[in-house]
Write a protein that holds these residues in place. Structure first.
Motif, PDB file in Angstrom:
ATOM      1  N   ARG A  99       0.856  -1.195   0.000  1.00  8.79           N
ATOM      2  CA  ARG A  99       0.000   0.000   0.000  1.00  8.79           C
ATOM      3  C   ARG A  99       0.889   1.241   0.000  1.00  8.79           C
ATOM      4  O   ARG A  99       0.918   2.008   0.960  1.00  8.79           O
ATOM      5  N   GLN A 100       1.585   1.456  -1.083  1.00  9.15           N
ATOM      6  CA  GLN A 100       2.470   2.616  -1.144  1.00  9.15           C
ATOM      7  C   GLN A 100       1.646   3.899  -1.205  1.00  9.15           C
ATOM      8  O   GLN A 100       0.505   3.910  -1.645  1.00  9.15           O
ATOM      9  N   ALA A 101       2.251   4.973  -0.751  1.00  6.12           N
ATOM     10  CA  ALA A 101       1.536   6.235  -0.558  1.00  6.12           C
ATOM     11  C   ALA A 101       0.845   6.716  -1.826  1.00  6.12           C
ATOM     12  O   ALA A 101       1.436   6.730  -2.915  1.00  6.12           O
ATOM     13  N   ALA A 102      -0.416   7.095  -1.674  1.00  8.04           N
ATOM     14  CA  ALA A 102      -1.217   7.698  -2.739  1.00  8.04           C
ATOM     15  C   ALA A 102      -1.419   6.776  -3.935  1.00  8.04           C
ATOM     16  O   ALA A 102      -1.628   7.239  -5.056  1.00  8.04           O
ATOM     17  N   THR A 103      -1.368   5.470  -3.701  1.00  5.60           N
ATOM     18  CA  THR A 103      -1.775   4.497  -4.712  1.00  5.60           C
ATOM     19  C   THR A 103      -3.236   4.131  -4.468  1.00  5.60           C
ATOM     20  O   THR A 103      -3.846   4.545  -3.481  1.00  5.60           O
ATOM     21  N   ASP A 104      -3.803   3.313  -5.348  1.00  7.99           N
ATOM     22  CA  ASP A 104      -5.192   2.914  -5.151  1.00  7.99           C
ATOM     23  C   ASP A 104      -5.355   2.093  -3.873  1.00  7.99           C
ATOM     24  O   ASP A 104      -6.376   2.204  -3.190  1.00  7.99           O
ATOM     25  N   GLU A 105      -4.357   1.292  -3.543  1.00  9.67           N
ATOM     26  CA  GLU A 105      -4.430   0.510  -2.304  1.00  9.67           C
ATOM     27  C   GLU A 105      -4.424   1.432  -1.084  1.00  9.67           C
ATOM     28  O   GLU A 105      -5.135   1.191  -0.101  1.00  9.67           O
ATOM     29  N   ASP A 106      -3.620   2.490  -1.141  1.00 11.15           N
ATOM     30  CA  ASP A 106      -3.628   3.483  -0.059  1.00 11.15           C
ATOM     31  C   ASP A 106      -4.989   4.162   0.014  1.00 11.15           C
ATOM     32  O   ASP A 106      -5.525   4.415   1.096  1.00 11.15           O
ATOM     33  N   ARG A 107      -5.568   4.462  -1.154  1.00 12.91           N
ATOM     34  CA  ARG A 107      -6.910   5.064  -1.185  1.00 12.91           C
ATOM     35  C   ARG A 107      -7.920   4.169  -0.481  1.00 12.91           C
ATOM     36  O   ARG A 107      -8.760   4.649   0.294  1.00 12.91           O
ATOM     37  N   GLN A 108      -7.850   2.863  -0.710  1.00 15.51           N
ATOM     38  CA  GLN A 108      -8.794   1.946  -0.085  1.00 15.51           C
ATOM     39  C   GLN A 108      -8.649   1.936   1.436  1.00 15.51           C
ATOM     40  O   GLN A 108      -9.647   1.929   2.172  1.00 15.51           O
ATOM     41  N   SER A 109      -7.416   1.937   1.932  1.00 15.69           N
ATOM     42  CA  SER A 109      -7.224   1.935   3.380  1.00 15.69           C
ATOM     43  C   SER A 109      -7.655   3.271   3.984  1.00 15.69           C
ATOM     44  O   SER A 109      -8.210   3.311   5.091  1.00 15.69           O
ATOM     45  N   ARG A 110      -7.458   4.361   3.252  1.00 18.25           N
ATOM     46  CA  ARG A 110      -7.884   5.672   3.726  1.00 18.25           C
ATOM     47  C   ARG A 110      -9.425   5.767   3.740  1.00 18.25           C
ATOM     48  O   ARG A 110     -10.005   6.365   4.654  1.00 18.25           O
ATOM     49  N   TYR A 121     -17.557  10.873  14.673  1.00 13.67           N
ATOM     50  CA  TYR A 121     -16.424  11.733  14.962  1.00 13.67           C
ATOM     51  C   TYR A 121     -16.170  12.659  13.766  1.00 13.67           C
ATOM     52  O   TYR A 121     -16.596  12.376  12.646  1.00 13.67           O
ATOM     53  N   GLN A 122     -15.475  13.738  14.012  1.00 13.92           N
ATOM     54  CA  GLN A 122     -15.178  14.692  12.939  1.00 13.92           C
ATOM     55  C   GLN A 122     -13.930  14.257  12.192  1.00 13.92           C
ATOM     56  O   GLN A 122     -12.906  13.947  12.800  1.00 13.92           O
ATOM     57  N   LEU A 123     -14.000  14.243  10.856  1.00 12.51           N
ATOM     58  CA  LEU A 123     -12.856  13.875  10.024  1.00 12.51           C
ATOM     59  C   LEU A 123     -12.277  15.122   9.371  1.00 12.51           C
ATOM     60  O   LEU A 123     -13.002  15.924   8.789  1.00 12.51           O
ATOM     61  N   ARG A 124     -10.974  15.288   9.487  1.00  9.49           N
ATOM     62  CA  ARG A 124     -10.272  16.356   8.788  1.00  9.49           C
ATOM     63  C   ARG A 124      -9.146  15.750   7.949  1.00  9.49           C
ATOM     64  O   ARG A 124      -8.501  14.781   8.375  1.00  9.49           O
ATOM     65  N   ILE A 125      -8.911  16.352   6.784  1.00 11.55           N
ATOM     66  CA  ILE A 125      -7.798  15.960   5.912  1.00 11.55           C
ATOM     67  C   ILE A 125      -7.058  17.236   5.531  1.00 11.55           C
ATOM     68  O   ILE A 125      -7.651  18.174   4.984  1.00 11.55           O
ATOM     69  N   ASP A 126      -5.773  17.288   5.823  1.00  6.63           N
ATOM     70  CA  ASP A 126      -5.021  18.516   5.573  1.00  6.63           C
ATOM     71  C   ASP A 126      -4.391  18.517   4.183  1.00  6.63           C
ATOM     72  O   ASP A 126      -4.605  17.601   3.380  1.00  6.63           O
ATOM     73  N   GLY A 127      -3.607  19.541   3.901  1.00  5.98           N
ATOM     74  CA  GLY A 127      -3.087  19.753   2.553  1.00  5.98           C
ATOM     75  C   GLY A 127      -2.033  18.774   2.103  1.00  5.98           C
ATOM     76  O   GLY A 127      -1.744  18.691   0.905  1.00  5.98           O
ATOM     77  N   ILE A 128      -1.441  18.006   3.016  1.00  5.08           N
ATOM     78  CA  ILE A 128      -0.445  17.003   2.646  1.00  5.08           C
ATOM     79  C   ILE A 128      -1.018  15.598   2.774  1.00  5.08           C
ATOM     80  O   ILE A 128      -0.313  14.604   2.618  1.00  5.08           O
ATOM     81  N   GLY A 129      -2.342  15.487   3.012  1.00  5.17           N
ATOM     82  CA  GLY A 129      -2.993  14.187   3.038  1.00  5.17           C
ATOM     83  C   GLY A 129      -3.070  13.518   4.391  1.00  5.17           C
ATOM     84  O   GLY A 129      -3.539  12.379   4.489  1.00  5.17           O
ATOM     85  N   ASN A 130      -2.627  14.175   5.464  1.00  3.55           N
ATOM     86  CA  ASN A 130      -2.801  13.612   6.797  1.00  3.55           C
ATOM     87  C   ASN A 130      -4.285  13.569   7.145  1.00  3.55           C
ATOM     88  O   ASN A 130      -5.029  14.518   6.863  1.00  3.55           O
ATOM     89  N   ALA A 183       3.837  13.896  -9.231  1.00  2.00           N
ATOM     90  CA  ALA A 183       4.059  14.696  -8.030  1.00  2.00           C
ATOM     91  C   ALA A 183       3.133  14.250  -6.908  1.00  2.00           C
ATOM     92  O   ALA A 183       2.022  13.749  -7.143  1.00  2.00           O
ATOM     93  N   VAL A 184       3.565  14.466  -5.672  1.00  2.00           N
ATOM     94  CA  VAL A 184       2.757  14.119  -4.497  1.00  2.00           C
ATOM     95  C   VAL A 184       1.379  14.755  -4.570  1.00  2.00           C
ATOM     96  O   VAL A 184       0.355  14.095  -4.359  1.00  2.00           O
ATOM     97  N   GLY A 185       1.329  16.055  -4.881  1.00  2.00           N
ATOM     98  CA  GLY A 185       0.039  16.740  -4.931  1.00  2.00           C
ATOM     99  C   GLY A 185      -0.899  16.128  -5.954  1.00  2.00           C
ATOM    100  O   GLY A 185      -2.091  15.931  -5.683  1.00  2.00           O
ATOM    101  N   ASP A 186      -0.383  15.819  -7.127  1.00  2.00           N
ATOM    102  CA  ASP A 186      -1.214  15.202  -8.169  1.00  2.00           C
ATOM    103  C   ASP A 186      -1.671  13.811  -7.754  1.00  2.00           C
ATOM    104  O   ASP A 186      -2.815  13.409  -8.032  1.00  2.00           O
ATOM    105  N   ALA A 187      -0.787  13.061  -7.113  1.00  2.00           N
ATOM    106  CA  ALA A 187      -1.148  11.715  -6.675  1.00  2.00           C
ATOM    107  C   ALA A 187      -2.243  11.759  -5.615  1.00  2.00           C
ATOM    108  O   ALA A 187      -3.188  10.955  -5.646  1.00  2.00           O
ATOM    109  N   LEU A 188      -2.138  12.697  -4.679  1.00  2.00           N
ATOM    110  CA  LEU A 188      -3.188  12.844  -3.663  1.00  2.00           C
ATOM    111  C   LEU A 188      -4.509  13.262  -4.304  1.00  2.00           C
ATOM    112  O   LEU A 188      -5.576  12.763  -3.923  1.00  2.00           O
ATOM    113  N   ASP A 189      -4.448  14.165  -5.276  1.00  2.00           N
ATOM    114  CA  ASP A 189      -5.671  14.566  -5.988  1.00  2.00           C
ATOM    115  C   ASP A 189      -6.302  13.366  -6.689  1.00  2.00           C
ATOM    116  O   ASP A 189      -7.531  13.213  -6.703  1.00  2.00           O
ATOM    117  N   SER A 190      -5.464  12.512  -7.261  1.00  2.00           N
ATOM    118  CA  SER A 190      -5.984  11.396  -8.057  1.00  2.00           C
ATOM    119  C   SER A 190      -6.726  10.377  -7.200  1.00  2.00           C
ATOM    120  O   SER A 190      -7.609   9.671  -7.701  1.00  2.00           O
TER     121      SER A 190
END
Length: 437
Positions: A31-42, A54-63, A165-172
């Motif tokens: 489940r490497q970062a910002a892959t589809d497998e990471d998306r599923q776990s997220r 509970y309240q969910l927040r997601i910040d600009g770097i994907g935390n 890029a990290v930003g594009d991968a998180l967007d995807s």
């Protein structure tokens, strides 16, 4: 006070379910970062949080943060780890800490609601982005951005080997957020040891008191591409031959020191053009040096740079070496160590103080807030491998300890009123020169 059987059963059910996300053929995960497998776990994390209100927040770097608020406006004690993994990795590294934190937080929430009390701090569970650094270097990215050790915009621009890029991968994958991070007053993380000390000593918990000095070298070898069959041996400028010698240098430098005083490896190695009939023109590799003593790492670094310079002159190749991802020794607060020891005694669990040779999100957070880091045993000391294993009993013991540590921390038992300078020697913090190209 301890967790109920229903809490431990629910935790184990969730842990073993998450292990199916990105599962590999040999009981590991990928489940490497910002892959589809990471998306599923997220998505699983987000659903778990939303289903409990509970309240969910997601910040600009994907935390990702799951907020439990009893005292509006008060800062938060954070507990958690990461859900991303190395390629063909074990299912315990990181994920155990996140899932244990979710169930510890739910248990603490129930206690607070049953008591009708209002603790001085709120509680939040965090899934940090890209702790592993497998797809995007450097590692420990999300927590380091949160702690102010790395620049968010620079990290969003980091690319993987394919140029994404990290930003594009998180967007995807739909997990680049815009939410404000909760104000942290403390942090606690539980993790598998990734070594064999606890198992060898038959000890259930490790209270991490410090981290090793770490430094990477970003190395680029430039030769000349040519035909493997038609080019005379005397006319070749083979980047791979030189790079192979560097790999052996990195291995052999450990022999200049006492056994296990220095550990080293080349973990990433990229050959171009990587064709069976072309002499390689370029090799990029990353060397990793670690020791409990800064001077040992610096001595090894100096020797390697001298040897690499001699190799460049002898071979006629261009070899560039950059310092990369330097992490100084960090030390965890004594009050946190004593808290862990008290909790272990109350629960009847064995505990010992221990150092971490690996990097963790707790090391970044320990630079800004009082931080607790706990270990549970790893079978055979194996990690970053599909064979990685920790028993259900050891995981539940750790969950019990984390629950009590979190309960104590929201009641201010680790708050020092801002009197302590966190992390130990402050000689520059994390540095991230170099590239992932």
């Amino acid at each position: 006070m301890t967790i109920s059987d229903s809490t431990s059963d629910a935790f184990l059910k969730d842990f073993h379910y998450v292990a199916t996300i990105g599962a590999t053929a040999n009981n590991g995960v990928d489940r490497q970062a910002a892959t589809d497998e990471d998306r599923q776990s997220r998505t699983w994390f987000a659903d778990w949080v939303n289903n409990r209100g509970y309240q969910l927040r997601i910040d600009g770097i994907g935390n990702m943060f799951a907020l439990i608020e009893w005292n509006p406006g008060a800062p938060f004690i954070l507990v958690g780890s990461h859900l991303d993994s190395q390629p063909l990795a074990g299912r315990f590294d990181g994920a155990y800490g996140v899932i244990a934190a979710l169930h510890a937080a739910e248990e603490v929430d129930q206690r607070i609601r049953n008591s009708g009390s209002k603790p001085p701090f709120n509680l939040a569970v965090v899934n940090w982005f890209n702790e592993e650094g497998a797809r995007f270097a450097p590692s420990i990215m999300g927590s380091s951005v949160s702690a102010g050790l790395m620049d968010e915009q620079q990290m969003l621009a980091v690319t993987d080997l394919q140029g994404t890029a990290v930003g594009d991968a998180l967007d995807s994958i739909g997990f680049r957020g815009t939410d404000e991070r909760p104000t942290a007053a403390g942090y606690a993380e539980i993790h598998i040891e990734q070594g064999r000390i606890l198992e060898r000593e038959k000890t259930q918990l490790g209270a991490v008191d410090g981290s090793w000095y770490t430094q990477k070298l970003d190395i680029e070898v430039i030769g000349e591409q040519s035909h493997t069959g038609a080019t005379a041996m005397a006319d070749r400028h083979d980047a791979l031959i030189a790079a192979s010698k560097i790999v052996l240098m990195v291995e052999n430098v450990t022999g200049d020191f006492e056994a296990e005083q220095l550990v080293s490896s080349v973990g990433q190695f990229v050959v171009e053009p990587n064709s069976p009939i072309v002499v390689p023109r370029r090799v990029h590799l990353v060397a990793d040096l670690r020791s409990n003593e800064k001077e040992v790492v610096e001595t090894a670094r100096g020797k390697l740079k001298d040897e690499i310079e001699e190799l460049a002159q002898a071979s006629g190749l261009k070899i560039a070496v950059k310092d990369f991802d330097i992490r100084p020794n960090r030390y965890f607060p004594e009050s946190g160590l004593e808290l862990q020891e008290k909790v272990a005694a109350d629960l009847g669990l064995s505990i010992r103080r221990i150092q971490t040779m690996a990097g963790h999100d707790s090391i970044a957070m320990n630079t800004v807030v009082p931080t607790v880091m706990m270990f549970i045993p790893s079978a055979d000391g194996v990690s970053h491998c599909e064979r990685e294993f920790t028993s259900d009993d050891d995981m539940v013991a750790g969950l019990r300890a984390l629950t009590e540590v979190a309960f104590a921390m929201i009641h201010g038992e680790l708050d020092d009123g801002g009197s302590q300078e966190y992390g130990g020697p402050h000689d520059g913090g994390l540095r991230t020169e170099g590239s992932q190209a």
